[in-house]
Design a protein around this motif. Structure first.
Motif, PDB file in Angstrom:
ATOM      1  N   VAL A  26       0.858  -1.195   0.000  1.00  0.00           N
ATOM      2  CA  VAL A  26       0.000   0.000   0.000  1.00  0.00           C
ATOM      3  C   VAL A  26       0.887   1.235   0.000  1.00  0.00           C
ATOM      4  CG1 VAL A  26      -1.870  -1.174   1.235  1.00  0.00           C
ATOM      5  CG2 VAL A  26      -0.218   0.159   2.524  1.00  0.00           C
ATOM      6  N   SER A  27       0.318   2.358  -0.359  1.00  0.00           N
ATOM      7  CA  SER A  27       1.099   3.595  -0.369  1.00  0.00           C
ATOM      8  C   SER A  27       1.400   4.036   1.066  1.00  0.00           C
ATOM      9  CB  SER A  27       0.354   4.703  -1.107  1.00  0.00           C
ATOM     10  OG  SER A  27      -0.810   5.069  -0.399  1.00  0.00           O
ATOM     11  N   ALA A  28       2.527   4.682   1.229  1.00  0.00           N
ATOM     12  CA  ALA A  28       2.967   5.138   2.551  1.00  0.00           C
ATOM     13  C   ALA A  28       1.945   6.060   3.195  1.00  0.00           C
ATOM     14  CB  ALA A  28       4.317   5.841   2.430  1.00  0.00           C
ATOM     15  N   GLU A  29       1.203   6.807   2.398  1.00  0.00           N
ATOM     16  CA  GLU A  29       0.204   7.745   2.916  1.00  0.00           C
ATOM     17  C   GLU A  29      -0.928   7.043   3.653  1.00  0.00           C
ATOM     18  OE1 GLU A  29       1.184   7.763  -0.418  1.00  0.00           O
ATOM     19  OE2 GLU A  29       2.649   9.355  -0.100  1.00  0.00           O
ATOM     20  N   ARG A  30      -1.076   5.740   3.448  1.00  0.00           N
ATOM     21  CA  ARG A  30      -2.127   4.971   4.124  1.00  0.00           C
ATOM     22  C   ARG A  30      -1.676   4.382   5.449  1.00  0.00           C
ATOM     23  NH1 ARG A  30      -4.840   0.494   1.341  1.00  0.00           N
ATOM     24  NH2 ARG A  30      -5.991   0.623   3.288  1.00  0.00           N
ATOM     25  N   ILE A  31      -0.413   4.594   5.830  1.00  0.00           N
ATOM     26  CA  ILE A  31       0.128   3.958   7.031  1.00  0.00           C
ATOM     27  C   ILE A  31       0.357   4.989   8.125  1.00  0.00           C
ATOM     28  CG2 ILE A  31       2.007   2.556   7.979  1.00  0.00           C
ATOM     29  CD1 ILE A  31       2.521   1.635   5.041  1.00  0.00           C
ATOM     30  N   ARG A  32      -0.124   4.689   9.341  1.00  0.00           N
ATOM     31  CA  ARG A  32       0.108   5.509  10.531  1.00  0.00           C
ATOM     32  C   ARG A  32       0.899   4.647  11.502  1.00  0.00           C
ATOM     33  NH1 ARG A  32       0.793  10.120  13.125  1.00  0.00           N
ATOM     34  NH2 ARG A  32      -0.450  10.426  14.978  1.00  0.00           N
ATOM     35  N   ALA A  33       2.182   4.977  11.709  1.00  0.00           N
ATOM     36  CA  ALA A  33       3.068   4.203  12.582  1.00  0.00           C
ATOM     37  C   ALA A  33       3.180   4.904  13.932  1.00  0.00           C
ATOM     38  CB  ALA A  33       4.444   4.080  11.939  1.00  0.00           C
ATOM     39  N   LEU A  34       2.877   4.178  14.990  1.00  0.00           N
ATOM     40  CA  LEU A  34       2.911   4.741  16.339  1.00  0.00           C
ATOM     41  C   LEU A  34       3.943   4.033  17.212  1.00  0.00           C
ATOM     42  CD1 LEU A  34      -0.925   4.988  16.930  1.00  0.00           C
ATOM     43  CD2 LEU A  34       0.629   6.799  16.223  1.00  0.00           C
ATOM     44  N   THR A  35       4.569   4.815  18.061  1.00  0.00           N
ATOM     45  CA  THR A  35       5.581   4.305  18.979  1.00  0.00           C
ATOM     46  C   THR A  35       5.729   5.278  20.138  1.00  0.00           C
ATOM     47  OG1 THR A  35       7.910   3.709  19.202  1.00  0.00           O
ATOM     48  CG2 THR A  35       7.393   5.430  17.614  1.00  0.00           C
ATOM     49  N   ARG A  36       6.286   4.809  21.226  1.00  0.00           N
ATOM     50  CA  ARG A  36       6.581   5.725  22.339  1.00  0.00           C
ATOM     51  C   ARG A  36       7.723   6.660  21.991  1.00  0.00           C
ATOM     52  NH1 ARG A  36       7.594   1.685  27.083  1.00  0.00           N
ATOM     53  NH2 ARG A  36       8.373   0.532  25.315  1.00  0.00           N
ATOM     54  N   HIS A  37       8.530   6.281  21.007  1.00  0.00           N
ATOM     55  CA  HIS A  37       9.716   7.061  20.641  1.00  0.00           C
ATOM     56  C   HIS A  37       9.728   7.339  19.140  1.00  0.00           C
ATOM     57  CE1 HIS A  37      11.146   6.147  24.654  1.00  0.00           C
ATOM     58  NE2 HIS A  37      10.872   4.879  24.422  1.00  0.00           N
ATOM     59  N   PRO A  38       8.937   8.314  18.683  1.00  0.00           N
ATOM     60  CA  PRO A  38       8.841   8.587  17.240  1.00  0.00           C
ATOM     61  C   PRO A  38      10.180   8.893  16.574  1.00  0.00           C
ATOM     62  CG  PRO A  38       7.141   9.782  18.431  1.00  0.00           C
ATOM     63  CD  PRO A  38       8.055   9.172  19.454  1.00  0.00           C
ATOM     64  N   GLU A  39      11.131   9.427  17.322  1.00  0.00           N
ATOM     65  CA  GLU A  39      12.430   9.741  16.726  1.00  0.00           C
ATOM     66  C   GLU A  39      13.147   8.487  16.214  1.00  0.00           C
ATOM     67  OE1 GLU A  39      13.099   8.947  21.086  1.00  0.00           O
ATOM     68  OE2 GLU A  39      11.640  10.131  19.967  1.00  0.00           O
ATOM     69  N   LYS A  40      12.790   7.326  16.757  1.00  0.00           N
ATOM     70  CA  LYS A  40      13.426   6.080  16.326  1.00  0.00           C
ATOM     71  C   LYS A  40      12.943   5.602  14.955  1.00  0.00           C
ATOM     72  CE  LYS A  40      14.438   4.167  20.869  1.00  0.00           C
ATOM     73  NZ  LYS A  40      14.233   3.015  21.762  1.00  0.00           N
ATOM     74  N   ILE A  41      11.835   6.169  14.480  1.00  0.00           N
ATOM     75  CA  ILE A  41      11.324   5.748  13.177  1.00  0.00           C
ATOM     76  C   ILE A  41      11.222   6.950  12.220  1.00  0.00           C
ATOM     77  CG2 ILE A  41      10.189   3.650  13.952  1.00  0.00           C
ATOM     78  CD1 ILE A  41       7.545   5.186  14.033  1.00  0.00           C
ATOM     79  N   ALA A  42      12.118   7.892  12.404  1.00  0.00           N
ATOM     80  CA  ALA A  42      12.157   9.071  11.527  1.00  0.00           C
ATOM     81  C   ALA A  42      12.381   8.659  10.074  1.00  0.00           C
ATOM     82  CB  ALA A  42      13.239  10.044  11.991  1.00  0.00           C
ATOM     83  N   ASP A  43      13.100   7.564   9.851  1.00  0.00           N
ATOM     84  CA  ASP A  43      13.333   7.103   8.481  1.00  0.00           C
ATOM     85  C   ASP A  43      12.030   6.702   7.791  1.00  0.00           C
ATOM     86  OD1 ASP A  43      13.508   4.849  10.420  1.00  0.00           O
ATOM     87  OD2 ASP A  43      13.699   3.662   8.584  1.00  0.00           O
ATOM     88  N   LEU A  44      11.069   6.200   8.566  1.00  0.00           N
ATOM     89  CA  LEU A  44       9.776   5.858   7.976  1.00  0.00           C
ATOM     90  C   LEU A  44       9.026   7.125   7.574  1.00  0.00           C
ATOM     91  CD1 LEU A  44       8.594   2.973  10.339  1.00  0.00           C
ATOM     92  CD2 LEU A  44       9.547   2.781   8.026  1.00  0.00           C
ATOM     93  N   ALA A  45       9.134   8.151   8.393  1.00  0.00           N
ATOM     94  CA  ALA A  45       8.509   9.438   8.061  1.00  0.00           C
ATOM     95  C   ALA A  45       9.109   9.986   6.773  1.00  0.00           C
ATOM     96  CB  ALA A  45       8.684  10.430   9.211  1.00  0.00           C
ATOM     97  N   GLU A  46      10.406   9.819   6.602  1.00  0.00           N
ATOM     98  CA  GLU A  46      11.069  10.283   5.373  1.00  0.00           C
ATOM     99  C   GLU A  46      10.564   9.532   4.150  1.00  0.00           C
ATOM    100  OE1 GLU A  46      15.254   9.885   6.091  1.00  0.00           O
ATOM    101  OE2 GLU A  46      15.231  11.397   7.679  1.00  0.00           O
ATOM    102  N   ARG A  47      10.036   8.342   4.367  1.00  0.00           N
ATOM    103  CA  ARG A  47       9.499   7.532   3.260  1.00  0.00           C
ATOM    104  C   ARG A  47       8.013   7.803   3.041  1.00  0.00           C
ATOM    105  NH1 ARG A  47      11.671   1.678   4.814  1.00  0.00           N
ATOM    106  NH2 ARG A  47      10.463   1.056   2.991  1.00  0.00           N
ATOM    107  N   GLY A  48       7.444   8.747   3.806  1.00  0.00           N
ATOM    108  CA  GLY A  48       6.055   9.137   3.611  1.00  0.00           C
ATOM    109  C   GLY A  48       5.056   8.560   4.586  1.00  0.00           C
TER     110      GLY A  48
END
Length: 73
Positions: A26-48
């Motif tokens: 699916v397109s990245a725009e359809r995914i909402r990734a949650l974590t206690r530490h969002p800074e650890k998944i900044a690379d996913l944000a860079e991918r949309g």
């Protein structure tokens, strides 16, 4: 239109894998990734991927973070 898919624990091994598999289908725009530490998944944000803070110890906060999601893992 398809809804947003929420993934909790996205900075952990399994949650991250779920996001990676979703990105293959699916397109990245359809995914909402949650974590206690969002800074650890900044690379996913860079991918949309929409990245946000969510903690099961704070149910109200988690509910708000998942509000727009149509599915959750």
């Amino acid at each position: 239109m398809a809804g947003i898919i929420g993934v909790t624990g996205a900075s952990g091994h399994l949650g991250r894998r779920v996001v990676e598999l979703l990105l293959e289908n699916v397109s990245a725009e359809r995914i909402r990734a949650l974590t206690r530490h969002p800074e650890k998944i900044a690379d996913l944000a860079e991918r949309g991927v929409s990245v946000g803070a969510g903690d099961f110890a704070r149910p109200d906060e988690l509910a708000r973070a998942l509000e727009a999601s149509s599915g959750c893992s």
